[in-house]
Design a protein around this motif. Structure first.
Motif, PDB file in Angstrom:
ATOM      1  N   GLY A 137       0.884  -1.188  -0.288  1.00 15.66           N
ATOM      2  CA  GLY A 137       0.128   0.080  -0.014  1.00 15.66           C
ATOM      3  C   GLY A 137       0.705   1.507  -0.059  1.00 15.66           C
ATOM      4  O   GLY A 137       0.435   2.442  -0.603  1.00 15.66           O
ATOM      5  N   LEU A 138       2.021   1.150   0.562  1.00 14.74           N
ATOM      6  CA  LEU A 138       2.742   2.319   0.644  1.00 14.74           C
ATOM      7  C   LEU A 138       3.405   2.604  -0.686  1.00 14.74           C
ATOM      8  O   LEU A 138       3.532   3.855  -1.347  1.00 14.74           O
ATOM      9  N   PHE A 139       3.953   1.587  -1.218  1.00 17.40           N
ATOM     10  CA  PHE A 139       4.476   1.704  -2.626  1.00 17.40           C
ATOM     11  C   PHE A 139       3.555   2.289  -3.657  1.00 17.40           C
ATOM     12  O   PHE A 139       3.820   2.998  -4.581  1.00 17.40           O
ATOM     13  N   ALA A 140       2.262   1.699  -3.401  1.00 20.66           N
ATOM     14  CA  ALA A 140       1.263   2.206  -4.280  1.00 20.66           C
ATOM     15  C   ALA A 140       0.903   3.540  -4.170  1.00 20.66           C
ATOM     16  O   ALA A 140       0.548   4.190  -5.137  1.00 20.66           O
ATOM     17  N   ARG A 177      -2.989   2.617   0.809  1.00 21.62           N
ATOM     18  CA  ARG A 177      -2.935   3.488  -0.289  1.00 21.62           C
ATOM     19  C   ARG A 177      -3.824   4.675  -0.313  1.00 21.62           C
ATOM     20  O   ARG A 177      -3.126   6.010  -0.629  1.00 21.62           O
ATOM     21  N   GLY A 178      -5.062   4.643   0.189  1.00 21.79           N
ATOM     22  CA  GLY A 178      -6.135   5.756   0.511  1.00 21.79           C
ATOM     23  C   GLY A 178      -5.541   6.317   1.569  1.00 21.79           C
ATOM     24  O   GLY A 178      -5.527   7.873   1.351  1.00 21.79           O
ATOM     25  N   SER A 179      -5.021   5.860   2.646  1.00 21.67           N
ATOM     26  CA  SER A 179      -4.467   6.714   3.814  1.00 21.67           C
ATOM     27  C   SER A 179      -3.161   7.587   3.282  1.00 21.67           C
ATOM     28  O   SER A 179      -2.904   8.969   3.634  1.00 21.67           O
ATOM     29  N   ASN A 215       1.162   8.080  10.729  1.00 17.54           N
ATOM     30  CA  ASN A 215      -0.397   8.886  10.732  1.00 17.54           C
ATOM     31  C   ASN A 215      -1.316   8.063   9.917  1.00 17.54           C
ATOM     32  O   ASN A 215      -2.612   8.606  10.009  1.00 17.54           O
ATOM     33  N   CYS A 216      -0.754   6.825   9.450  1.00 21.13           N
ATOM     34  CA  CYS A 216      -1.979   6.137   8.956  1.00 21.13           C
ATOM     35  C   CYS A 216      -2.207   4.668   9.798  1.00 21.13           C
ATOM     36  O   CYS A 216      -3.154   3.894   9.420  1.00 21.13           O
ATOM     37  N   MET A 217      -1.979   4.843  10.732  1.00 23.52           N
ATOM     38  CA  MET A 217      -2.128   3.572  11.805  1.00 23.52           C
ATOM     39  C   MET A 217      -3.378   3.309  12.334  1.00 23.52           C
ATOM     40  O   MET A 217      -3.868   2.159  12.727  1.00 23.52           O
ATOM     41  N   ALA A 218      -3.994   4.347  12.646  1.00 29.57           N
ATOM     42  CA  ALA A 218      -5.389   4.408  13.202  1.00 29.57           C
ATOM     43  C   ALA A 218      -6.230   3.465  12.368  1.00 29.57           C
ATOM     44  O   ALA A 218      -6.855   2.630  12.904  1.00 29.57           O
TER      45      ALA A 218
END
Length: 305
Positions: free
Chosen positions: A123-126, A184-186, A217-220
């Motif tokens: 997701g991070l790479f996308a 990816r969305g986050s 910041n995407c962990m929630a």
């Protein structure tokens, strides 16, 4: 007449103290009574699984040939030696449910970890490379989501063969697209914020931006997804066990217990009811906890409360 000391003292009295993020999270979470009940029930199941050798009345595979299909203790013909009755092989159902919690919870946790780690990375790479690499990753996710999850898990198990490890892999592959799309969305949302721009200007490399600046910041939403994925994994392993593709008999897994007992449901209701009820309550407790986490971690929902 106001002196300088009085002015400082007055300002100190008007200082507003804000609760720490952890305290604020606990406060909001505790307001959700359903989530608290879910956590307590889940803790009870975990404790029962951990201390199974000490609290289980019998061995989960021990067969009492003189007590096959014996009803629960409160029903006529029952015995306090077998509180929830016995199955078709004379094994104590309560003991098998307790030990089955070890397998189901362990497989669920492992499946979540196996899904979450590659899902976050992909997701991070996308999100950071949305053109070619991102499109390839998202098309893979879309293709996987287009297939029914149970059917895909069955297909993977048919290739790999039955077993605990292969069941974990199958469940992990099925749940992978949800994490990819969520992360990816986050990431796409976070990349447009000022702190990311400031990090780029200050010379932060791509790896630092991914794992130090953006990912925390995407962990929630990831935590909430992991919780709900845990309940889905328990249902999936039970479904695979019921179909004979997951944990194999005589191992005491909840889905496998349902599969071996389905032929006796008409004359021994307890052999199916209690394992099924255990799955229902466990999944319900995890979902209630997930709802509480979502409410406590989402700023918009906290403001509405």
């Amino acid at each position: 007449m106001m002196t300088a000391e009085n002015t400082v003292e007055l300002e100190q009295h008007h200082v507003v103290s804000y609760p720490s993020p952890l305290k604020e999270f606990i406060t909001h979470f505790m307001r959700n009574k359903g989530a608290v009940i879910g956590v307590l029930f889940l803790l009870f199941m975990v404790a029962a699984a951990v201390f199974a050798p000490y609290i289980s009345p019998h061995s989960p595979v021990e067969q009492f040939r003189d007590h096959m299909l014996q009803p629960p203790a409160w029903q006529e013909g029952g015995s306090m030696d077998f509180i929830l009755g016995t199955d078709e092989a004379g094994r104590d159902i309560l003991s098998r449910i307790i030990y089955g919690g070890r397998l189901s919870l362990f497989i669920g946790i492992c499946a979540v970890v196996l899904t979450m780690i590659p899902g976050i990375i992909l997701g991070l790479f996308a999100g950071f490379y949305p053109k070619f690499l991102g499109k390839v990753i998202m098309r893979f996710a879309d293709l996987t989501l287009a297939l029914p999850s149970v059917l895909l898990a069955i297909a993977i198990m048919a290739i790999l063969g039955p077993g605990v490890t292969n069941a974990m892999i199958a469940i992990a592959v099925v749940g992978l697209p949800s994490y990819i799309r969520l992360v990816r969305g986050s990431v796409m949302t976070e990349l447009s914020k000022d702190y990311v721009v400031a990090s780029r200007v200050s010379g932060a490399g791509i790896w630092r931006l991914m794992f130090i600046a953006v990912l925390p910041n995407c962990m929630a939403p990831i935590i909430v997804q992991a919780t709900l994925g845990f309940s889905s994994a328990i249902l999936d392993i039970a479904a695979l066990g019921f179909l004979g593709l997951g944990v194999q008999p005589p191992s005491p897994e909840w889905g496998t217990m349902l599969a071996t007992a389905r032929d006796y449901i008409s004359r021994a209701w307890w052999v199916v009811t209690f394992p099924g009820l255990t799955i229902l309550l466990t999944v319900l407790a995890i979902n209630l906890m997930g709802d509480g986490l979502r409410d406590a971690l989402d700023p918009k929902l906290k403001q509405a409360a």
